[in-house]
Design a protein around this motif. Structure first.
Motif, PDB file in Angstrom:
ATOM      1  N   THR A  80       0.815  -1.222   0.000  1.00 15.25           N
ATOM      2  CA  THR A  80       0.000   0.000   0.000  1.00 15.25           C
ATOM      3  C   THR A  80       0.845   1.266   0.000  1.00 15.25           C
ATOM      4  OG1 THR A  80      -0.190  -0.118   2.411  1.00 15.25           O
ATOM      5  CG2 THR A  80      -1.959  -1.133   1.118  1.00 15.25           C
ATOM      6  N   ASP A  81       2.158   1.106  -0.055  1.00 14.65           N
ATOM      7  CA  ASP A  81       3.069   2.252  -0.109  1.00 14.65           C
ATOM      8  C   ASP A  81       2.860   2.976  -1.436  1.00 14.65           C
ATOM      9  OD1 ASP A  81       5.209   4.004  -0.340  1.00 14.65           O
ATOM     10  OD2 ASP A  81       6.715   2.551   0.278  1.00 14.65           O
ATOM     11  N   THR A  82       2.519   4.243  -1.377  1.00 12.41           N
ATOM     12  CA  THR A  82       2.199   5.001  -2.593  1.00 12.41           C
ATOM     13  C   THR A  82       3.432   5.286  -3.445  1.00 12.41           C
ATOM     14  OG1 THR A  82       2.333   7.078  -1.349  1.00 12.41           O
ATOM     15  CG2 THR A  82       0.147   6.065  -1.578  1.00 12.41           C
ATOM     16  N   ASP A  83       4.630   5.007  -2.936  1.00 10.19           N
ATOM     17  CA  ASP A  83       5.851   5.182  -3.718  1.00 10.19           C
ATOM     18  C   ASP A  83       6.177   3.954  -4.559  1.00 10.19           C
ATOM     19  OD1 ASP A  83       6.538   7.805  -2.939  1.00 10.19           O
ATOM     20  OD2 ASP A  83       7.404   7.065  -1.072  1.00 10.19           O
ATOM     21  N   ARG A  84       5.323   2.935  -4.517  1.00  5.29           N
ATOM     22  CA  ARG A  84       5.539   1.714  -5.297  1.00  5.29           C
ATOM     23  C   ARG A  84       4.405   1.549  -6.304  1.00  5.29           C
ATOM     24  NH1 ARG A  84       9.178  -2.128  -2.698  1.00  5.29           N
ATOM     25  NH2 ARG A  84       9.900  -1.208  -0.745  1.00  5.29           N
ATOM     26  N   GLN A 105      13.102   6.205  -2.812  1.00  5.58           N
ATOM     27  CA  GLN A 105      14.308   7.023  -2.668  1.00  5.58           C
ATOM     28  C   GLN A 105      14.253   8.177  -3.664  1.00  5.58           C
ATOM     29  OE1 GLN A 105      16.873   6.586  -0.349  1.00  5.58           O
ATOM     30  NE2 GLN A 105      15.393   5.128   0.490  1.00  5.58           N
ATOM     31  N   SER A 106      14.410   9.381  -3.172  1.00  9.02           N
ATOM     32  CA  SER A 106      14.320  10.559  -4.029  1.00  9.02           C
ATOM     33  C   SER A 106      15.329  10.473  -5.173  1.00  9.02           C
ATOM     34  CB  SER A 106      14.589  11.811  -3.195  1.00  9.02           C
ATOM     35  OG  SER A 106      14.551  12.970  -4.004  1.00  9.02           O
ATOM     36  N   GLY A 107      14.848  10.702  -6.390  1.00 10.20           N
ATOM     37  CA  GLY A 107      15.713  10.716  -7.556  1.00 10.20           C
ATOM     38  C   GLY A 107      16.097   9.347  -8.080  1.00 10.20           C
ATOM     39  N   GLU A 108      15.520   8.284  -7.509  1.00 11.16           N
ATOM     40  CA  GLU A 108      15.878   6.931  -7.918  1.00 11.16           C
ATOM     41  C   GLU A 108      14.629   6.079  -8.115  1.00 11.16           C
ATOM     42  OE1 GLU A 108      18.555   5.011  -5.251  1.00 11.16           O
ATOM     43  OE2 GLU A 108      20.095   6.555  -5.455  1.00 11.16           O
ATOM     44  N   CYS A 109      14.811   4.990  -8.845  1.00  8.58           N
ATOM     45  CA  CYS A 109      13.796   3.950  -8.948  1.00  8.58           C
ATOM     46  C   CYS A 109      14.515   2.610  -8.827  1.00  8.58           C
ATOM     47  CB  CYS A 109      13.039   4.012 -10.278  1.00  8.58           C
ATOM     48  SG  CYS A 109      11.818   2.688 -10.476  1.00  8.58           S
ATOM     49  N   GLU A 110      13.979   1.741  -7.994  1.00 11.75           N
ATOM     50  CA  GLU A 110      14.498   0.382  -7.900  1.00 11.75           C
ATOM     51  C   GLU A 110      13.542  -0.577  -8.591  1.00 11.75           C
ATOM     52  OE1 GLU A 110      15.840  -3.139  -4.781  1.00 11.75           O
ATOM     53  OE2 GLU A 110      14.884  -1.327  -3.985  1.00 11.75           O
ATOM     54  N   ALA A 135      10.544   2.658 -19.350  1.00 10.07           N
ATOM     55  CA  ALA A 135       9.799   3.873 -19.701  1.00 10.07           C
ATOM     56  C   ALA A 135       9.095   4.459 -18.480  1.00 10.07           C
ATOM     57  CB  ALA A 135       8.790   3.563 -20.805  1.00 10.07           C
ATOM     58  N   THR A 136       8.517   3.600 -17.648  1.00 12.50           N
ATOM     59  CA  THR A 136       7.813   4.074 -16.455  1.00 12.50           C
ATOM     60  C   THR A 136       8.789   4.694 -15.471  1.00 12.50           C
ATOM     61  OG1 THR A 136       6.127   2.361 -16.731  1.00 12.50           O
ATOM     62  CG2 THR A 136       6.281   3.389 -14.561  1.00 12.50           C
ATOM     63  N   ALA A 137       9.924   4.042 -15.255  1.00 12.41           N
ATOM     64  CA  ALA A 137      10.921   4.574 -14.323  1.00 12.41           C
ATOM     65  C   ALA A 137      11.394   5.956 -14.770  1.00 12.41           C
ATOM     66  CB  ALA A 137      12.102   3.617 -14.215  1.00 12.41           C
ATOM     67  N   TRP A 138      11.751   6.075 -16.040  1.00 10.11           N
ATOM     68  CA  TRP A 138      12.322   7.329 -16.523  1.00 10.11           C
ATOM     69  C   TRP A 138      11.276   8.392 -16.838  1.00 10.11           C
ATOM     70  CZ3 TRP A 138      17.087   8.481 -15.525  1.00 10.11           C
ATOM     71  CH2 TRP A 138      18.007   7.451 -15.311  1.00 10.11           C
ATOM     72  N   SER A 139       9.990   8.051 -16.707  1.00 11.14           N
ATOM     73  CA  SER A 139       8.950   9.078 -16.845  1.00 11.14           C
ATOM     74  C   SER A 139       8.884   9.960 -15.597  1.00 11.14           C
ATOM     75  CB  SER A 139       7.583   8.433 -17.093  1.00 11.14           C
ATOM     76  OG  SER A 139       7.109   7.772 -15.919  1.00 11.14           O
ATOM     77  N   ARG A 140       9.511   9.496 -14.524  1.00 15.26           N
ATOM     78  CA  ARG A 140       9.603  10.267 -13.286  1.00 15.26           C
ATOM     79  C   ARG A 140      10.918  11.047 -13.276  1.00 15.26           C
ATOM     80  NH1 ARG A 140       6.524   7.826  -8.802  1.00 15.26           N
ATOM     81  NH2 ARG A 140       4.864   6.615  -9.780  1.00 15.26           N
ATOM     82  N   ASP A 141      11.051  11.934 -12.313  1.00 13.02           N
ATOM     83  CA  ASP A 141      12.255  12.764 -12.193  1.00 13.02           C
ATOM     84  C   ASP A 141      13.318  11.978 -11.432  1.00 13.02           C
ATOM     85  OD1 ASP A 141      13.999  14.878 -12.265  1.00 13.02           O
ATOM     86  OD2 ASP A 141      13.065  15.947 -10.591  1.00 13.02           O
ATOM     87  N   ILE A 142      13.995  11.066 -12.150  1.00 13.12           N
ATOM     88  CA  ILE A 142      15.042  10.256 -11.530  1.00 13.12           C
ATOM     89  C   ILE A 142      16.363  10.440 -12.278  1.00 13.12           C
ATOM     90  CG2 ILE A 142      13.398   8.524 -10.691  1.00 13.12           C
ATOM     91  CD1 ILE A 142      14.528   6.625 -12.918  1.00 13.12           C
ATOM     92  N   THR A 143      17.430  10.081 -11.609  1.00 16.06           N
ATOM     93  CA  THR A 143      18.752  10.080 -12.246  1.00 16.06           C
ATOM     94  C   THR A 143      19.379   8.696 -12.204  1.00 16.06           C
ATOM     95  OG1 THR A 143      19.816  10.711 -10.160  1.00 16.06           O
ATOM     96  CG2 THR A 143      19.194  12.499 -11.676  1.00 16.06           C
ATOM     97  N   ARG A 144      18.674   7.736 -11.599  1.00 10.62           N
ATOM     98  CA  ARG A 144      19.234   6.387 -11.450  1.00 10.62           C
ATOM     99  C   ARG A 144      18.112   5.360 -11.366  1.00 10.62           C
ATOM    100  NH1 ARG A 144      21.005   3.460  -6.496  1.00 10.62           N
ATOM    101  NH2 ARG A 144      22.563   1.932  -7.130  1.00 10.62           N
TER     102      ARG A 144
END
Length: 197
Positions: A80-84, A105-110, A135-144
């Protein structure tokens, strides 16, 4: 610190070489269509749904066990974590894949979990799902965008991640109780890894 040479693994334990990989920029993706009869959908996972798909995708075949050890309350907190975000591929009325992306984690996607049941392996569905993950990961503001895999997972996994544009940056050894000996999994799970204990 480990020295060169052989090191005994205690009976009842598994030893895995874990490779950590990352990408620092979105790669160019080769478009691929979903196989006939396969559909992609985002999921708001329930405990029952997640445990079923996790088992059929990874636990029975590749000895995924970390989430099996969790209580319902602890797993529900993750689900239920909204970051996932969670996606699956369906075929013949049943969900046959697990894609879990963690943006906590801010700026990242695992890439927390990624896999298909045998029903979809070899049909191009994995490449489609990975393209969707990237595509989904990089649609957000991430660098990694990062993940890890290990030597008891599918033997195709590491090469697949490398072909997808990930670069290895760290290697570790993980030692853990064999989940087939602790009762988390049946003794016939993960037949590619012999039970010693």
């Amino acid at each position: 610190m480990l020295t060169d040479g052989y090191h005994d693994v205690p009976d009842g334990k598994l030893a895995m070489v874990v490779t950590h990989l990352e990408m620092r920029a979105a790669p160019a993706l080769r478009p691929i269509e979903l196989p006939d009869g396969v559909s992609l959908r985002q999921v708001a996972p329930t405990l029952e749904w997640y445990r079923d798909v996790f088992d059929r995708v990874g636990a029975q075949h590749w000895l995924w066990f970390s989430r099996l050890k969790m209580s319902d309350a602890d797993l529900a907190a993750i689900l239920t974590d909204t970051d996932r975000v969670y996606y699956t591929l369906g075929k013949d009325g049943q969900d046959e894949a697990l894609l879990e992306l963690d943006f906590s984690q801010s700026g990242e996607c695992e890439l927390a979990y990624f896999g298909l049941t045998p029903k979809l392996i070899g049909a191009g569905a994995g490449r489609f799902l990975m393209n969707h993950a990237i595509a989904t990961a990089w649609s957000r503001d991430i660098t990694r965008f990062h993940l890890h895999t290990c030597t008891i997972d599918s033997p195709q996994a590491l090469a697949f991640y490398l072909r997808s544009g990930f670069t290895p940056y760290r290697r570790q050894i993980e030692i853990a109780d064999d989940p087939r000996l602790t009762g988390l999994l049946d003794s016939d799970a993960g037949p590619h890894v012999p039970i010693i204990g």
